[in-house]
Design an enzyme around this catalytic site. Structure first.
Site, mmCIF file in Angstrom:
data_model
loop_
_atom_site.group_PDB
_atom_site.id
_atom_site.type_symbol
_atom_site.label_atom_id
_atom_site.label_comp_id
_atom_site.label_asym_id
_atom_site.label_seq_id
_atom_site.Cartn_x
_atom_site.Cartn_y
_atom_site.Cartn_z
ATOM 1 N N SER A 5 -13.047 3.761 4.668
ATOM 2 C CA SER A 5 -13.714 3.291 5.880
ATOM 3 C C SER A 5 -15.006 4.069 6.067
ATOM 4 C CB SER A 5 -12.809 3.476 7.098
ATOM 5 O OG SER A 5 -11.914 2.385 7.204
ATOM 6 N N ASP A 25 0.856 -1.187 0.000
ATOM 7 C CA ASP A 25 0.000 0.000 0.000
ATOM 8 C C ASP A 25 0.900 1.248 0.000
ATOM 9 O OD1 ASP A 25 -2.373 1.431 0.189
ATOM 10 O OD2 ASP A 25 -2.494 1.286 2.375
ATOM 11 N N ASP A 55 2.635 5.138 -5.335
ATOM 12 C CA ASP A 55 1.910 6.391 -5.129
ATOM 13 C C ASP A 55 2.816 7.559 -5.510
ATOM 14 O OD1 ASP A 55 0.528 8.592 -4.415
ATOM 15 O OD2 ASP A 55 0.254 8.061 -2.307
ATOM 16 N N THR A 73 -9.126 1.988 8.780
ATOM 17 C CA THR A 73 -9.617 2.635 10.001
ATOM 18 C C THR A 73 -10.743 1.859 10.693
ATOM 19 O OG1 THR A 73 -8.936 4.803 9.211
ATOM 20 C CG2 THR A 73 -10.693 4.765 10.853
HETATM 21 P P1 13P Z 1 -9.221 4.348 5.775
HETATM 22 O O1 13P Z 1 -8.374 5.162 6.696
HETATM 23 O O2 13P Z 1 -10.472 5.055 5.374
HETATM 24 O O3 13P Z 1 -9.510 3.002 6.315
HETATM 25 O O4 13P Z 1 -8.402 4.143 4.422
HETATM 26 C C1 13P Z 1 -7.372 3.196 4.314
HETATM 27 C C2 13P Z 1 -6.615 3.347 3.056
HETATM 28 O O5 13P Z 1 -7.030 3.996 2.107
HETATM 29 C C3 13P Z 1 -5.314 2.650 2.967
HETATM 30 O O6 13P Z 1 -4.600 2.981 1.808
#
Ligand code: 13P
Length: 349
Positions: A226, A83, A105, A269
């Site tokens: 989230s 990620d 990214d 989250t």
């Molecule tokens: P949240 O903080 O909304 O869960 O997003 C997680 C996310 O986009 C990880 O790349």
């Protein structure tokens, strides 16, 4: 089942018209929670680790845990994804470990904070695509910049500052050959996304739909997705937490996204909230307990419940057995001979 290519997993999701949750992990209990949910709902799944997670858990611990998850759950297709890679080297190290997918990214510079120029983004993303595809690994790119900060990565601020321009999204997809495209539509990482239930002035589903119209076959990715449900906030606060009132992305908006090309939905989250609420509850109600299993077990169970719910809501439930995994070496051949296309279909404006 060996770890599968995220490209295969998303191509299948597009065929089936559903979305796939990409859940962040840092430790064994989170991986187990995801696998318990995937098994229960018969879902293919994307497990993802940020740079912060890789540092926290140490690369090899985390990766071996994922391998164990794959070995113990042969009926579940699992893609392991980096990620928010901040550089070519971060993505390369994930690929060397055996991740089957990486996010470059390039919307931010290597510091993970400063917005990069379009040209810089294209250059570094293209470089990662060339390296990754040669090895059968999937690449997600990002155009536009998300709000907030996660694990030290992010431009901060609200999600409205760098909304994706649909024309630029087309150009970016053409120039980079990414397999999946993360777009900025007003969401941000973390719990504090919106100060009230979001409407079209802050959550730009119209932009998402416009991008999907131009790039009808491109797998879109929603970050910061989230839902920050009130019941999870309440449990944290009921047992001594101090969360301020906040709103996330309503599930029905994500479902609208899924009907408009969204194939990967990032969720971290909600799981953090579920885990923290469950641990706080044990601490508050039974302060005499000190065996970590007494609070890690309910924490794992609470996360499993959220993940299973999302798998049903995103539509991936029931699809684990739809296809056999294609070996990563075969995927590499597919990129090389052009049978796995990297040029997007572009519709006229
Ligand atoms: P949240 O903080 O909304 O869960 O997003 C997680 C996310 O986009 C990880 O790349």
């Amino acid at each position: 089942m060996p770890l599968v290519s995220m490209r295969q997993l998303l191509d299948e999701a597009a065929k089936g018209g559903y979305g796939v949750g990409a859940f962040n992990v840092n430790d064994m209990e989170q991986i187990q929670a995801i696998m318990m949910a995937a098994k229960e709902t018969k879902s293919p799944v994307i497990v993802q680790a940020s740079r912060g997670a890789r540092q926290f858990a140490e690369d090899l611990y985390l990766f071996r845990l994922i391998q164990a998850a794959a070995e113990l759950n042969p009926e579940i297709p699992i893609a392991m994804h980096q990620d928010h890679g901040n550089s070519f080297d971060t993505c390369k190290s994930a690929i060397e470990l055996g991740y089957t997918s990486v996010m470059m990214d390039g919307s931010l510079k290597e510091d993970g904070k400063t917005p990069a120029s379009f040209e810089e983004n294209v250059e570094v993303t293209r470089r990662v695509v060339d390296y990754a595809h040669e090895r059968g690994v999937t690449v997600e790119g990002e155009i536009g910049v998300l709000g907030g900060v996660e694990d030290g990565h992010g431009a901060g601020g609200s999600g409205l500052e760098h909304i994706t321009d649909p024309d630029q999204a087309v150009e970016f997809a053409e120039l980079t050959g990414v397999d999946a495209l993360a777009i900025a539509i007003g969401t941000s990482h973390g719990a504090y996304k919106f100060t009230k239930k979001p409407d079209g002035s802050v959550l730009k589903m119209d932009v998402l739909i416009a991008i999907h119209k131009r790039l009808p076959n491109t797998h879109l990715v929603m970050h910061g997705s989230s839902s920050v449900p009130k019941d999870l906030q309440d449990i944290v606060n009921q047992y001594g937490g101090k969360l301020k009132e906040t709103w996330g992305v309503p599930v029905e908006e994500i479902q609208l996204g899924i009907r408009n090309g969204v194939r990967k939905i990032n969720v971290d989250t909600d799981n953090r909230l579920a885990i923290t609420g469950a641990i706080r509850k044990v601490f508050a109600e039974t302060p005499e307990k000190f065996d970590p299993r007494d609070y890690l077990k309910p924490a794992r169970e609470a996360m499993k419940k959220v993940v299973a719910q999302r798998m049903v809501q995103f539509g991936q439930a029931g699809h684990a057995g739809d296809y056999a995994p294609i070996a990563i070496a075969e995927i590499a051949k597919g990129y090389a001979d052009g049978s796995l296309t990297t040029q997007p279909l572009v519709a006229a404006r």
